[in-house]
Design an enzyme around this catalytic site. Structure first.
Site, PDB file in Angstrom:
ATOM      1  N   ASP A 111       0.929  -1.300   0.061  1.00  0.00           N
ATOM      2  CA  ASP A 111       0.280   0.196   0.163  1.00  0.00           C
ATOM      3  C   ASP A 111       0.432   1.690   0.088  1.00  0.00           C
ATOM      4  O   ASP A 111      -0.162   1.872   0.043  1.00  0.00           O
ATOM      5  CB  ASP A 111      -0.968   0.015   0.804  1.00  0.00           C
ATOM      6  CG  ASP A 111      -2.635  -1.333   1.022  1.00  0.00           C
ATOM      7  OD1 ASP A 111      -2.819  -1.282  -0.547  1.00  0.00           O
ATOM      8  OD2 ASP A 111      -2.793  -0.547   2.316  1.00  0.00           O
TER       9      ASP A 111
ATOM     10  N   ARG B   1       0.611  -1.788   7.855  1.00  0.00           N
ATOM     11  CA  ARG B   1       0.554  -0.459   6.928  1.00  0.00           C
ATOM     12  C   ARG B   1       1.554   0.586   8.124  1.00  0.00           C
ATOM     13  O   ARG B   1       2.131   1.657   7.274  1.00  0.00           O
ATOM     14  CB  ARG B   1      -0.650   1.005   6.473  1.00  0.00           C
ATOM     15  CG  ARG B   1      -1.234   0.067   5.389  1.00  0.00           C
ATOM     16  CD  ARG B   1      -2.344   1.190   4.773  1.00  0.00           C
ATOM     17  NE  ARG B   1      -1.616   2.170   4.268  1.00  0.00           N
ATOM     18  CZ  ARG B   1      -1.748   3.130   3.123  1.00  0.00           C
ATOM     19  NH1 ARG B   1      -3.123   3.264   3.279  1.00  0.00           N
ATOM     20  NH2 ARG B   1      -1.073   3.833   2.548  1.00  0.00           N
TER      21      ARG B   1
ATOM     22  N   ARG C 197     -10.193   6.090  10.504  1.00  0.00           N
ATOM     23  CA  ARG C 197      -8.830   6.315  10.217  1.00  0.00           C
ATOM     24  C   ARG C 197      -7.913   6.799  11.834  1.00  0.00           C
ATOM     25  O   ARG C 197      -7.388   6.118  12.269  1.00  0.00           O
ATOM     26  CB  ARG C 197      -8.135   5.809   9.057  1.00  0.00           C
ATOM     27  CG  ARG C 197      -8.357   4.771   8.179  1.00  0.00           C
ATOM     28  CD  ARG C 197      -7.959   3.302   7.428  1.00  0.00           C
ATOM     29  NE  ARG C 197      -8.329   2.718   7.360  1.00  0.00           N
ATOM     30  CZ  ARG C 197      -7.740   1.987   5.887  1.00  0.00           C
ATOM     31  NH1 ARG C 197      -6.604   2.664   6.061  1.00  0.00           N
ATOM     32  NH2 ARG C 197      -8.153   1.572   5.454  1.00  0.00           N
TER      33      ARG C 197
ATOM     34  N   HIS D 187     -11.380   7.271   3.961  1.00  0.00           N
ATOM     35  CA  HIS D 187     -11.041   8.601   4.176  1.00  0.00           C
ATOM     36  C   HIS D 187     -10.985   9.077   3.715  1.00  0.00           C
ATOM     37  O   HIS D 187     -12.298   9.378   2.822  1.00  0.00           O
ATOM     38  CB  HIS D 187      -9.661   8.238   3.222  1.00  0.00           C
ATOM     39  CG  HIS D 187      -8.514   7.479   3.833  1.00  0.00           C
ATOM     40  ND1 HIS D 187      -7.516   6.172   3.256  1.00  0.00           N
ATOM     41  CD2 HIS D 187      -8.138   7.051   5.190  1.00  0.00           C
ATOM     42  CE1 HIS D 187      -6.759   6.037   3.583  1.00  0.00           C
ATOM     43  NE2 HIS D 187      -6.995   6.318   5.568  1.00  0.00           N
TER      44      HIS D 187
ATOM     45  N   CYS E 270      -4.871   9.258  -3.197  1.00  0.00           N
ATOM     46  CA  CYS E 270      -4.271   8.285  -2.781  1.00  0.00           C
ATOM     47  C   CYS E 270      -2.763   8.716  -3.120  1.00  0.00           C
ATOM     48  O   CYS E 270      -2.226   8.007  -2.337  1.00  0.00           O
ATOM     49  CB  CYS E 270      -4.824   7.241  -2.916  1.00  0.00           C
ATOM     50  SG  CYS E 270      -6.761   7.457  -1.565  1.00  0.00           S
TER      51      CYS E 270
END
Ligand code: ARG
Length: 263
Positions: A57, A82, A127, A156, A254
Site C-alpha cells: 500500500d 501499514r 482511520r 478516508h 491517494c
C-alpha cells in the site's frame, strides 16, 4: 509519489480490497505512470520515495504524512499492515529538509487531512483519531475542522471530499454528502455554500479522490457526472484510468502527497 513496484492486494483493510481477486502490478505501474506524467505536464515537480518490499500500500503516498510550511507531521497507521510506512515516510521528510514532528496520535496523513484555504479539514471515524486533529492544530497553528465519516467505502476524507481551490479566501470543495454524519454535513454546508455536491455514481469510482491546482483537476475518468460539473464551473478536468489501483481502494489523490515547504 511512490512507484507501485510492490503493489498487490494481499490483505483487506477496506471494503474495496479482495485479496482473492488477481491484481496486475505491471498494469498498476503503467496507470501510475500516466498520473505521474500528467503532473509533470501540468508543471508540477514530482519527488519520489523508494518503494519498500512487503508494503504493497506504500503507493498511496497521501497517507505518508501531512506537510505545511516546511513542517512534516508524520503518519501513525491504524492497521499493523501499514505501520512501517510511517517511519519510512518520516525518514524521507527528514532527508528532504522538512522539520519532522513525530505524531503521538493515530493518523493517516493527507488521506484524512486536507488543506483548504487557511483551514485543515480533518476526517475521523475509520482511520484517523480525533486526538490527532488536536495535535495537528498544535503543530501547524491552523484551524482544524473535524468531520466524521460514516460509510466504510469512504474511509478516508480524501475519498469523500475534493479540494478544488487549494488557496485563496473563496477556496471551494466538492463532496459526497452522505459520506458524513449530520453535524459534519451542516458544517460543510455552512462553510462552503457553493460546494459541488457529488453523487454516489461518481464517488464509487473514487471520483472525489482528485488533485486540483485551482484550475486543472485530475480525476478518475469514469466519474462522468463530476467531470461535467467541473466543466460547468469552469475547471478543466483531466480524466485518468487508475482502475488497477482502485482494487486497493485508492485513486488519484491517494497516490499523491502534497509537499508544502517553507513559506
Ligand atoms: N489500501 C489502502 C488502505 O486501505 C488504500 C489507501 C488509500 N489512500 C487514501 N489516501 N485514501 O489504507
Amino acid at each position: 509519489m511512490c512507484r507501485p513496484d510492490h503493489y498487490t492486494v494481499a490483505y483487506r483493510i477496506n471494503p474495496w480490497m479482495n485479496p482473492q481477486d488477481p491484481t496486475d502490478t505491471s498494469v498498476a505501474l503503467q496507470q501510475w505512470q500516466t498520473l505521474h506524467d500528467a503532473y509533470t505536464a501540468l508543471g508540477h515537480d514530482v519527488e519520489l520515495i523508494d518503494p519498500l518490499p512487503g508494503l504493497p500500500d506504500m503507493v498511496y503516498a497521501a497517507n505518508g504524512g501531512f506537510t505545511l510550511d516546511g513542517v512534516a507531521y508524520t503518519a501513525r497507521f491504524t492497521h499493523p499492515e501499514r505501520q512501517p510506512e510511517g517511519p519510512a515516510y518520516g525518514e524521507w521528510f527528514r532527508e528532504h529538509g522538512f522539520r519532522v514532528h513525530e505524531a503521538r496520535e493515530v493518523n493517516e496523513g493527507e488521506g484524512d487531512f486536507l488543506l483548504v484555504g487557511d483551514a485543515i479539514l480533518a476526517g475521523t471515524g475509520f482511520r484517523t483519531s480525533v486526538e490527532s486533529h488536536a495535535e495537528l492544530a498544535q503543530v501547524t497553528g491552523r484551524e482544524v475542522v473535524t468531520l466524521r465519516l460514516v460509510d466504510p467505502r469512504f474511509y478516508h476524507l480524501d475519498t469523500a471530499l475534493a479540494v478544488l481551490d487549494p488557496a485563496g479566501a473563496d477556496a471551494n470543495i466538492a463532496y459526497l454528502p452522505e459520506a458524513f454524519d449530520d453535524a459534519s454535513r451542516a458544517v460543510l454546508a455552512r462553510r462552503y455554500p457553493d460546494a459541488v455536491e457529488v453523487g454516489i455514481e461518481d464517488a464509487r469510482w473514487l471520483g472525489l479522490n482528485s488533485i486540483s491546482d485551482g484550475r486543472n483537476v485530475v480525476i478518475a475518468s469514469r466519474a462522468k457526472g463530476f467531470e461535467a460539473s467541473l466543466r460547468e464551473r469552469g475547471y478543466t478536468p483531466i480524466g485518468l484510468d487508475l482502475a488497477e489501483l482502485l482494487l486497493g481502494g485508492g485513486g488519484v489523490k491517494c497516490c499523491t502527497l502534497e509537499l508544502r515547504g517553507e513559506r
